[in-house]
Design an enzyme around this catalytic site. Structure first.
Site: not given
Length: 735
Positions: A200, A322
């Protein structure tokens, strides 16, 4: 499609309301299953538990140990529920934070230190033989580098233990390549299957979820340089990125797409072996809901795949490292079963979309950590929410032995599912459906995207009439704000089920004999020659969908139309395929996206198989301006035979199937149907679209006619019964 329905924090009351325009009479959805028809996508037809039934964990983690309710938590969970290990972000990061700098090359990790630490790590693993039995549960494992200290751009942070900074993306990549060479293989852990460059990177650097002006250029360049440096050390690793936290392409009228995801494909696409995404529903965020499940996630995949085909000439697999739900409005509260419900609801809904594209999904990992004690908030005295385990006395106190949270009920529900994927069809896009056959077992999965309970009529067809000996119905739903799995057993066929709001049901069929699969439905997607076209009122947008292969006499097709438009704009354009207008449904998967900034979703439009040619033109025309057509894809199913129509000789008293009727449309006031000779007491009923019974009469065998000349023009449903047993049904039109 459902209208906006806010998730309530304290009490939830679900009311039976049928909203879908595509539902059958009596507001029932109908699900059809062909147990003898294999569904093949990209050469794949098997349910792969290693990529779907996973946890965000590694078997070497100490969190599996401790004061657990069971003496061996790894065995109880991984073997007991047949779960596979998904992702590790800790080891590669911890070791870099404690790695020595190369004295002769400032900003680079010391190769000798990497080698020595790697030897120690491998030897330590080799000595823990009780962990080796779980290596078969990590054949699809993912390893990711955390943002810090790997990131070398603005806001760089030094290594925690040794206090030096990486010199460049090349230094990052060199460390990662050497790390995988020295810490894995031989007597160590197996080499991971998928390497995420960094976790991220845009989350904190580029202005958050709503920003659409900041560029991903530095991050894309970083991925290219890191990937090149890794491959110098180890050319066999599969490398991907950019591990996007919010792939919200539509934000800023697709400027976020242009400045981020399109740019990443343009700059780094050729260097990536896979795309890495994080996908979450936000069911409770400031009292609102921002849901990705349903049409939004479909449009996200469609647009990304479409541009990949145009730019690169091929698609790449996805690692969804995720996914699930982020429960923002509960962040200052302790554990609750209802919060777990919000997660498993999203988990099931998103996974059903992943399962529809098995050739594209390399790995899908729900963000469920074993215990996550590293995330305990000491200031608020709150444990990390995304956990498999909790203390027995939570939420009252963080005490007691470790027991499962209700996230375990996802794994409990899915623990038996395996086998060959078979043909399924739902009349309601809000009822996701999939099914698998394994020997004498059949598994039918139903998931409800609606916020209301839905009654589903089941049409489970077994061509060779192997009798049902048992049906185990397992219904994961919400009861009094608690996640429950309701179980019921049947000894014979069932025709309807009640599927709870946002709930998932798995029907496990046991037959007297192994099922024969002797037909196929082969699915392929064909992408238009352009994408992301602006919408101007009353101006047709033209697309070419070429090189379509119709390899069979029979089949189906769906035009997948991605749309990004402001709320209030039309979502029902005039669509023509090869100059023939097709009916655009009023429904789409999931809710109306009212709390999102704008609508972004895929509209799925049935297209007659006979209408398709090798090269096709698609015309899309809206009555109003603004927004974009984000993607145009023709989804084609080639059948090995006419699997949608039942031959009269195949009908038995246990079949429920489409009936042979003629003509259709009816123009002369007389509907003809064929009554199978095997039926003892055939009864025909006709309903209108509101579900009202118009006529019911006993029938004779052989060709039979029913007068319908007194009925108005419109759509009707013919239902055939043998006494009280439903045999089949067919829609027909009176003109």
């Amino acid at each position: 499609m459902r209208v906006k329905s806010v998730y309530k924090k304290l009490s939830v009351s679900f009311i039976l309301v049928m909203l879908s325009a595509s539902q059958e009479v009596n507001s029932q959805a109908k699900v059809s299953v062909n147990l003898n028809v294999k569904h093949v996508v990209g050469g794949i037809s098997e349910f792969d538990r290693t990529k779907y039934i996973t946890i965000h964990a590694n078997q070497i983690e100490n969190e599996w140990d401790g004061d657990n309710f069971t003496s061996d938590l790894r065995d109880h969970f991984l073997n007991g529920f047949d779960v596979y290990l998904g992702r590790d972000t800790g080891g590669i990061t911890w070791n870099l934070n404690n790695m020595q700098e190369d004295a002769s090359r400032p900003g680079f990790a010391n190769p000798s230190n990497i080698i020595s630490k790697g030897i120690n790590t491998r030897n330590n693993y080799a000595s823990k033989t009780h962990l080796h039995v779980y290596e078969n549960r990590k054949s699809n494992h993912v390893v990711a580098a955390q943002l810090h200290p790997f990131w070398t751009g603005e806001s760089q942070i030094a290594t925690k233990g040794t206090g030096w900074e990486l010199a460049s993306p090349t230094a990052t990549g060199e460390y990662m390549g050497r790390y995988f060479n020295e810490f894995y293989g031989g007597n160590g852990e197996p080499v991971p299957s998928w390497i995420e460059v960094i976790n991220e990177p845009a989350y904190e650097a580029l202005g958050g979820k709503k920003n659409f002006t900041n560029s991903l250029q530095e991050i894309a360049d970083f991925h290219v340089e890191v990937a090149d440096a890794i491959r110098v050390q180890n050319p066999n690793l599969k490398i991907g990125g950019y591990t996007a936290a919010f792939p919200d392409f539509e934000t800023g009228d697709f400027q976020r797409w242009i400045n981020r995801d399109k740019l990443f494909i343009d700059v780094a696409g050729e260097k990536m072996d896979f795309w890495s995404w994080h996908l979450y529903d936000f069911p409770v965020i400031g009292g609102k809901e921002d849901i990705r499940s349903g049409s939004n996630v479909e449009a996200t995949f469609d647009m990304h795949d479409h541009y990949s085909m145009l730019k690169l000439g091929h698609k790449k697999p996805y690692v969804i490292s995720e996914y699930g739900a982020q429960t923002h409005d509960f962040r200052n509260e302790g554990w609750s079963s209802y919060r777990d419900w919000l997660f498993v609801r999203a988990q099931n809904s998103l996974m059903m979309s992943f399962m529809e594209r098995p050739e594209d999904i390399a790995m899908a990992i729900p963000f469920t950590i074993v215990k996550a004690e590293w995330g305990f908030n000491t200031d608020k005295n709150l444990p990390y929410p995304a956990r498999l385990m909790r203390k027995a006395n939570e939420p009252e106190s963080y005490t007691g032995e470790w027991v499962y949270t209700d996230r375990v009920k996802f794994y409990d529900l899915w623990k038996n599912v395996k086998g060959t994927r078979i043909d399924t069809k739902s009349t309601d896009l809000d009822i996701q459906v999939d099914a698998y056959v394994d020997g004498n077992k059949g598994y039918l999965i139903l998931n409800n995207l609606e916020s209301e309970e839905t009654e589903i009529t089941l049409d489970v067809f077994e061509k060779y009439d192997s009798s049902i000996t048992n049906i185990l119905k397992r219904h994961l739903t919400l009861s009094s704000n608690n996640v429950v799995i309701e179980e019921e057993t049947f000894s014979s066929s069932i025709s309807t089920v009640q599927l709870g709001a946002g709930s998932t049901m798995i029907l496990e069929y046991t037959f007297a004999n192994s099922l024969t699969i002797d037909e196929t439905s082969t699915e392929e997607k064909y992408y238009a020659d352009s994408y992301l076209q602006p919408i101007v009122a009353s101006q047709p947008i033209l697309f070419a969908v070429n090189n379509v292969v119709k390899s069979a006499t029979y089949g189906e097709a769906v035009l997948r139309l991605g749309l990004g438009r402001d709320h209030g704009k039309s979502l029902k354009p005039i669509v023509k395929v090869n100059n023939t207008e097709v009916v655009v449904p009023d429904d789409w998967r999931g809710y109306d996206q009212a709390d999102k900034g704008r609508f972004f979703g895929t509209i799925e439009i049935p297209v007659s198989y006979d209408l398709l040619t090798t090269n096709n033109t698609v015309s899309v025309e809206f009555p109003d301006s603004s927004g974009h057509v984000s993607s145009v894809i023709m989804q084609v199913f080639n059948f090995s035979s006419d699997i949608r129509t039942l031959s009269v000789n195949d009908v038995t008293a246990s079949d429920t199937k489409t009936l042979l009727i003629s003509p259709n449309p009816v123009k002369d006031g007389m509907l003809n149907m064929t009554i199978p000779a095997k039926l003892k007491n055939p009864i025909a009923s006709i309903y209108n679209v509101s579900g009202s019974l118009l006529i019911k009469q006993s029938m004779k065998h052989s060709q039979t006619s029913i007068p319908v000349n007194l009925f108005d023009k419109g759509v009707y449903l013919l239902v055939l019964q043998d006494g009280s047993k439903k045999i089949g049904e067919s829609k027909f039109v009176i003109q």
